[in-house]
Enzyme design. Structure first.
Site, mmCIF file in Angstrom:
data_model
loop_
_atom_site.group_PDB
_atom_site.id
_atom_site.type_symbol
_atom_site.label_atom_id
_atom_site.label_comp_id
_atom_site.label_asym_id
_atom_site.label_seq_id
_atom_site.Cartn_x
_atom_site.Cartn_y
_atom_site.Cartn_z
ATOM 1 N N LYS A 175 0.789 -1.235 0.000
ATOM 2 C CA LYS A 175 0.000 0.000 0.000
ATOM 3 C C LYS A 175 0.826 1.293 0.000
ATOM 4 C CE LYS A 175 -4.303 -1.716 1.964
ATOM 5 N NZ LYS A 175 -5.408 -1.411 2.872
ATOM 6 N N ASP B 169 -10.009 3.214 1.763
ATOM 7 C CA ASP B 169 -10.152 2.570 3.082
ATOM 8 C C ASP B 169 -10.887 3.495 4.060
ATOM 9 O OD1 ASP B 169 -8.942 0.128 2.527
ATOM 10 O OD2 ASP B 169 -6.935 0.895 2.958
ATOM 11 N N GLY C 272 -1.408 1.909 13.216
ATOM 12 C CA GLY C 272 -0.800 1.442 11.966
ATOM 13 C C GLY C 272 -1.514 2.042 10.763
HETATM 14 P P1 ATR Z 1 -2.332 -2.243 9.758
HETATM 15 O O1 ATR Z 1 -1.553 -1.680 8.614
HETATM 16 O O2 ATR Z 1 -3.309 -3.319 9.376
HETATM 17 O O3 ATR Z 1 -2.974 -1.185 10.594
HETATM 18 P P2 ATR Z 1 0.008 -2.530 11.402
HETATM 19 O O4 ATR Z 1 0.554 -1.289 10.787
HETATM 20 O O5 ATR Z 1 0.902 -3.709 11.494
HETATM 21 O O6 ATR Z 1 -1.290 -3.036 10.650
HETATM 22 O O7 ATR Z 1 -0.558 -2.152 12.856
HETATM 23 C C1 ATR Z 1 -0.937 -3.106 13.762
HETATM 24 C C2 ATR Z 1 -1.550 -2.437 14.992
HETATM 25 O O8 ATR Z 1 -1.975 -3.492 15.875
HETATM 26 C C3 ATR Z 1 -0.580 -1.576 15.783
HETATM 27 O O9 ATR Z 1 -1.289 -0.492 16.333
HETATM 28 C C4 ATR Z 1 -0.091 -2.538 16.867
HETATM 29 O O10 ATR Z 1 0.352 -1.913 18.057
HETATM 30 P P3 ATR Z 1 1.901 -1.424 18.216
HETATM 31 O O11 ATR Z 1 1.985 -0.126 17.466
HETATM 32 O O12 ATR Z 1 2.088 -1.290 19.672
HETATM 33 O O13 ATR Z 1 2.741 -2.521 17.593
HETATM 34 C C5 ATR Z 1 -1.364 -3.296 17.152
HETATM 35 N N1 ATR Z 1 -1.103 -4.590 17.795
HETATM 36 C C6 ATR Z 1 -0.585 -5.695 17.223
HETATM 37 N N2 ATR Z 1 -0.505 -6.698 18.120
HETATM 38 C C7 ATR Z 1 -0.997 -6.205 19.298
HETATM 39 C C8 ATR Z 1 -1.198 -6.743 20.612
HETATM 40 N N3 ATR Z 1 -0.871 -8.021 20.893
HETATM 41 N N4 ATR Z 1 -1.745 -5.947 21.561
HETATM 42 C C9 ATR Z 1 -2.094 -4.677 21.277
HETATM 43 N N5 ATR Z 1 -1.930 -4.102 20.065
HETATM 44 C C10 ATR Z 1 -1.388 -4.848 19.085
#
Ligand code: ATR
Length: 281
Positions: free
Chosen positions: A70, A106, A131
């Site tokens: 993306k 989106d 994210g």
């Molecule tokens: P996307 O592009 O789909 O939004 P991403 O950029 O990988 O995916 O973002 C994932 C999100 O899920 C992030 O906000 C991440 O939190 P961190 O910034 O602290 O990494 C969150 N996330 C992933 N696993 C998590 C967990 N076990 N508990 C809480 N938040 C989680």
């Protein structure tokens, strides 16, 4: 049947997995009587530039762009529109003559999923996560006049994103219940393929709408907890469906969005019972 005149559309992603986009888009083409076909292309990151060349050469009219392409895809197009620029990512390309334009639907997926249930103008929204999906959700909610607080496991990322997008606050996930809120959008991956919620059930405001971007499983722990609290719930399928309707409109022009959303939702699969659910109507 596809023929020499058939418009070619598709999606690039990696791994291809079990994307439901071809089923959804092809069902919409059939409902609209469009001579178009939508295919899935599994493109590893190192081959993205070549794939985009192929899009130009073979005249793919609309290309959906999914994980992990993306942001990278912005380097290979002729023009990036205002929404994709603001969000910093594109989920759709449209080939107009020789001109390949990147945009982002989106954010429309988020707002169109919520709008049948709640007016967003003046709403106090909380976005869980920081994210790519959080970026689109924050952009959309703010574009519709909602205030947005970003709560994330890594608080520094929420703070940085709030500064960049002009959101109204940032904090940790366990701050959900600390201030009044009308709309909660989960964009974290918590709940994906697991029976877990990113927040405590007691923290979910009773009089709010909760949208979960996670749709596998569709009846997430967060949505079940929200229903238990008496909150309204919106499944991630409607976000997926509405971003897809907007992609179709980006190349074809305006359609009856509610009707096509329901066609796409049926192609996505049967809807589980999440009590309090409100969808596209
Ligand atoms: P996307 O592009 O789909 O939004 P991403 O950029 O990988 O995916 O973002 C994932 C999100 O899920 C992030 O906000 C991440 O939190 P961190 O910034 O602290 O990494 C969150 N996330 C992933 N696993 C998590 C967990 N076990 N508990 C809480 N938040 C989680």
């Amino acid at each position: 049947m596809p023929n020499a005149e058939t418009v070619l559309c598709g999606i690039v992603l990696h791994p291809a997995g079990h994307t439901r986009s071809p089923a959804m888009h092809n069902a919409a083409y059939a409902a609209l009587g469009l001579d178009a076909a939508y295919l899935s292309f599994d493109v590893p990151p190192a081959l993205l530039e070549e794939a985009i060349e192929g899009v130009r050469r073979h005249r793919v009219r609309q290309l959906s762009v999914s994980i992990p392409h993306k942001t990278e895809v912005l380097s290979w197009v002729d023009d990036v529109d205002e929404t994709a620029t603001a969000i910093g990512a594109a989920n759709t390309l449209v080939l107009d003559g020789e001109h390949l334009r990147a945009s982002n639907t989106d954010w429309l997926g988020v707002v169109r999923a919520l709008e049948p249930v709640r007016t967003l103008e003046g709403a106090r929204a909380v976005v869980l996560g920081a994210g790519g999906t959080a970026r689109a959700a924050t952009y959309g909610l703010r574009a519709r006049g909602a205030s947005v607080r970003l709560l994330n496991r890594t608080v520094a990322k929420a703070e940085a994103l709030a500064r960049e997008l002009g959101a109204d606050g940032a904090g940790a996930l366990d701050e959900l219940g600390d201030a009044p809120c009308d709309v909660v959008v989960n964009t974290t991956s918590v709940g994906l393929g697991e029976d877990r919620s990113p927040v405590r059930v007691e923290a979910i405001p009773r009089a709010c709408v909760v949208l979960d971007a996670v749709y596998a499983p569709e009846r997430t722990r967060l949505l079940q907890d929200a229903a238990t609290r008496g909150a309204q719930t919106v499944s991630g399928r409607w976000m997926l469906v509405h971003q897809a309707v907007a992609q179709l409109e980006a190349w074809h022009g305006p359609v009856d969005a509610d009707r096509i959303a329901n066609v796409m939702s049926a192609a996505f699969g049967p809807e589980p019972d999440v009590s309090g659910h409100a969808g596209a109507g």
